[in-house]
Scaffold this motif. Structure first.
Motif, PDB file in Angstrom:
ATOM      1  N   TYR A 166       0.762  -1.373  -0.253  1.00 26.79           N
ATOM      2  CA  TYR A 166       0.011   0.115  -0.104  1.00 26.79           C
ATOM      3  C   TYR A 166       0.791   0.897   0.170  1.00 26.79           C
ATOM      4  N   LEU A 167       1.700   1.318   0.433  1.00 25.36           N
ATOM      5  CA  LEU A 167       2.698   2.559   0.637  1.00 25.36           C
ATOM      6  C   LEU A 167       3.548   2.870  -0.658  1.00 25.36           C
ATOM      7  N   VAL A 168       4.037   2.038  -1.160  1.00 25.48           N
ATOM      8  CA  VAL A 168       4.688   1.785  -2.617  1.00 25.48           C
ATOM      9  C   VAL A 168       3.363   2.395  -3.551  1.00 25.48           C
ATOM     10  N   MET A 169       2.441   1.843  -3.591  1.00 28.56           N
ATOM     11  CA  MET A 169       0.795   2.161  -4.675  1.00 28.56           C
ATOM     12  C   MET A 169       0.859   3.486  -3.935  1.00 28.56           C
ATOM     13  N   LEU A 170       0.813   4.334  -2.803  1.00 27.70           N
ATOM     14  CA  LEU A 170       0.660   5.615  -2.454  1.00 27.70           C
ATOM     15  C   LEU A 170       1.580   6.090  -3.336  1.00 27.70           C
ATOM     16  N   ALA A 171       3.028   5.689  -3.366  1.00 30.33           N
ATOM     17  CA  ALA A 171       4.236   6.771  -3.208  1.00 30.33           C
ATOM     18  C   ALA A 171       3.912   6.954  -5.171  1.00 30.33           C
ATOM     19  N   LEU A 172       3.574   5.853  -5.548  1.00 31.16           N
ATOM     20  CA  LEU A 172       3.893   5.890  -7.073  1.00 31.16           C
ATOM     21  C   LEU A 172       2.473   6.194  -8.092  1.00 31.16           C
ATOM     22  N   TRP A 173       0.887   6.296  -7.341  1.00 30.37           N
ATOM     23  CA  TRP A 173       0.143   7.135  -7.277  1.00 30.37           C
ATOM     24  C   TRP A 173       0.625   8.947  -7.582  1.00 30.37           C
ATOM     25  N   GLN A 174       1.276   9.122  -6.367  1.00 35.51           N
ATOM     26  CA  GLN A 174       1.833  10.729  -6.488  1.00 35.51           C
ATOM     27  C   GLN A 174       2.293  10.985  -7.328  1.00 35.51           C
ATOM     28  N   HIS A 175       4.059  10.132  -7.748  1.00 35.42           N
ATOM     29  CA  HIS A 175       4.661  10.920  -8.195  1.00 35.42           C
ATOM     30  C   HIS A 175       5.465   9.717  -9.756  1.00 35.42           C
ATOM     31  N   ALA A 176       4.528   8.865 -10.338  1.00 33.77           N
ATOM     32  CA  ALA A 176       5.450   7.786 -11.032  1.00 33.77           C
ATOM     33  C   ALA A 176       5.099   8.338 -11.923  1.00 33.77           C
ATOM     34  N   PRO A 177       5.887   7.749 -13.057  1.00 38.69           N
ATOM     35  CA  PRO A 177       7.190   6.848 -13.110  1.00 38.69           C
ATOM     36  C   PRO A 177       7.945   7.164 -12.052  1.00 38.69           C
ATOM     37  N   LEU A 178       8.252   6.327 -11.533  1.00 34.40           N
ATOM     38  CA  LEU A 178       9.656   5.866 -10.771  1.00 34.40           C
ATOM     39  C   LEU A 178       9.726   5.460 -10.201  1.00 34.40           C
ATOM     40  N   SER A 179      12.042   5.251 -10.801  1.00 35.27           N
ATOM     41  CA  SER A 179      12.945   4.349 -10.575  1.00 35.27           C
ATOM     42  C   SER A 179      12.734   3.234  -9.230  1.00 35.27           C
ATOM     43  N   VAL A 180      13.026   2.309  -8.589  1.00 37.59           N
ATOM     44  CA  VAL A 180      13.569   1.653  -7.630  1.00 37.59           C
ATOM     45  C   VAL A 180      14.256   2.639  -6.943  1.00 37.59           C
ATOM     46  N   LYS A 181      15.834   3.169  -7.114  1.00 35.09           N
ATOM     47  CA  LYS A 181      16.874   4.032  -6.554  1.00 35.09           C
ATOM     48  C   LYS A 181      15.367   5.414  -5.439  1.00 35.09           C
ATOM     49  N   ASP A 182      14.508   5.705  -6.829  1.00 35.61           N
ATOM     50  CA  ASP A 182      13.584   6.854  -6.408  1.00 35.61           C
ATOM     51  C   ASP A 182      12.789   6.795  -4.655  1.00 35.61           C
ATOM     52  N   LEU A 183      12.264   5.231  -5.169  1.00 38.51           N
ATOM     53  CA  LEU A 183      10.971   4.870  -5.046  1.00 38.51           C
ATOM     54  C   LEU A 183      11.881   4.429  -3.398  1.00 38.51           C
ATOM     55  N   SER A 184      12.714   3.912  -3.522  1.00 38.02           N
ATOM     56  CA  SER A 184      13.687   3.551  -2.680  1.00 38.02           C
ATOM     57  C   SER A 184      13.878   4.792  -1.373  1.00 38.02           C
ATOM     58  N   ARG A 185      14.430   6.165  -1.788  1.00 39.74           N
ATOM     59  CA  ARG A 185      14.457   7.112  -1.776  1.00 39.74           C
ATOM     60  C   ARG A 185      13.449   7.291  -0.279  1.00 39.74           C
ATOM     61  N   LEU A 186      11.669   7.661  -1.313  1.00 43.79           N
ATOM     62  CA  LEU A 186      10.701   8.604  -0.854  1.00 43.79           C
ATOM     63  C   LEU A 186      10.522   7.560   0.240  1.00 43.79           C
ATOM     64  N   LEU A 187      10.403   5.704   0.582  1.00 46.44           N
ATOM     65  CA  LEU A 187       9.797   5.181   1.425  1.00 46.44           C
ATOM     66  C   LEU A 187      10.528   4.422   2.564  1.00 46.44           C
ATOM     67  N   GLN A 188      11.296   5.354   2.005  1.00 49.22           N
ATOM     68  CA  GLN A 188      13.570   5.283   3.290  1.00 49.22           C
ATOM     69  C   GLN A 188      13.234   3.186   3.338  1.00 49.22           C
ATOM     70  N   VAL A 189      13.328   2.622   2.499  1.00 52.15           N
ATOM     71  CA  VAL A 189      13.682   1.375   2.934  1.00 52.15           C
ATOM     72  C   VAL A 189      14.507   0.956   1.385  1.00 52.15           C
ATOM     73  N   GLU A 190      15.579   0.377   1.642  1.00 52.09           N
ATOM     74  CA  GLU A 190      16.074  -0.320   0.689  1.00 52.09           C
ATOM     75  C   GLU A 190      15.762  -0.844  -0.186  1.00 52.09           C
ATOM     76  N   PRO A 191      16.258  -0.577  -1.491  1.00 52.18           N
ATOM     77  CA  PRO A 191      16.258  -0.977  -2.978  1.00 52.18           C
ATOM     78  C   PRO A 191      15.647  -2.813  -3.041  1.00 52.18           C
ATOM     79  N   ALA A 192      16.540  -3.423  -2.223  1.00 50.06           N
ATOM     80  CA  ALA A 192      16.719  -4.887  -1.893  1.00 50.06           C
ATOM     81  C   ALA A 192      15.507  -5.315  -0.753  1.00 50.06           C
ATOM     82  N   THR A 193      14.812  -4.489   0.016  1.00 49.35           N
ATOM     83  CA  THR A 193      13.417  -4.661  -0.022  1.00 49.35           C
ATOM     84  C   THR A 193      12.129  -4.578  -0.525  1.00 49.35           C
TER      85      THR A 193
END
Length: 157
Positions: A46-73
């Motif tokens: 859900y948190l991933v979807m919230l970020a994407l609804w607001q900012h898509a498209p996003l790179s995995v790196k940018d998504l990782s930064r927004l959600l404050q989680v590691e890209p591997a997560t």
């Protein structure tokens, strides 16, 4: 003399900020669970979807930064969201090493269903919206302070 000197037992469980935050996080996420399950989402998804609804498209790196989680997560979360038909992860045209996470039509459509979640959560928590907004502000301050402390620790190593 610090404010901690006024606390009878600074190691008592009920005095620990980390304990209160951990229990609050689990408890609030449990309130979200029955709302997310019919949508086929876990809370992290859900948190991933919230970020994407607001900012898509996003790179995995940018998504990782927004959600404050590691890209591997993010990788397994994105794979499951892609398998559910909510996102697509094509390689970026300008850099084959970069995945550009985009919403599918089903992912965009899911937003209208998700718009019901925030008011339902406020109602189920039984707290005033102003209290929750204040709590959010304080938690953002805690996050910033913890990030600063962690960065200072890393720099000191």
């Amino acid at each position: 003399m610090s404010d901690l000197d006024d606390i009878a037992d600074p190691l008592a469980l009920e005095n620990q900020v980390c304990f209160a935050l951990a229990v609050a996080a689990r408890s609030v996420i449990a309130v979200y669970r029955p709302l997310l399950e019919p949508m086929g989402l876990t809370h992290p998804q859900y948190l991933v979807m919230l970020a994407l609804w607001q900012h898509a498209p996003l790179s995995v790196k940018d998504l990782s930064r927004l959600l404050q989680v590691e890209p591997a997560t993010l990788s397994p979360l994105l794979k499951r969201l892609e398998a559910s038909g909510y996102v697509h992860r094509p390689r970026a045209s300008d850099d084959e090493r970069t995945l550009a996470v985009t919403l599918t039509p089903a992912g965009r459509q899911l937003r209208s269903e998700a718009e019901k979640i925030p008011p339902t959560i406020v109602g189920r928590l039984g707290m005033e919206l102003s209290e929750l907004q204040h709590l959010h502000q304080v938690l953002m301050q805690v996050i910033a302070a913890a990030n600063d402390a962690n960065n200072a620790q890393r720099a000191a190593r």
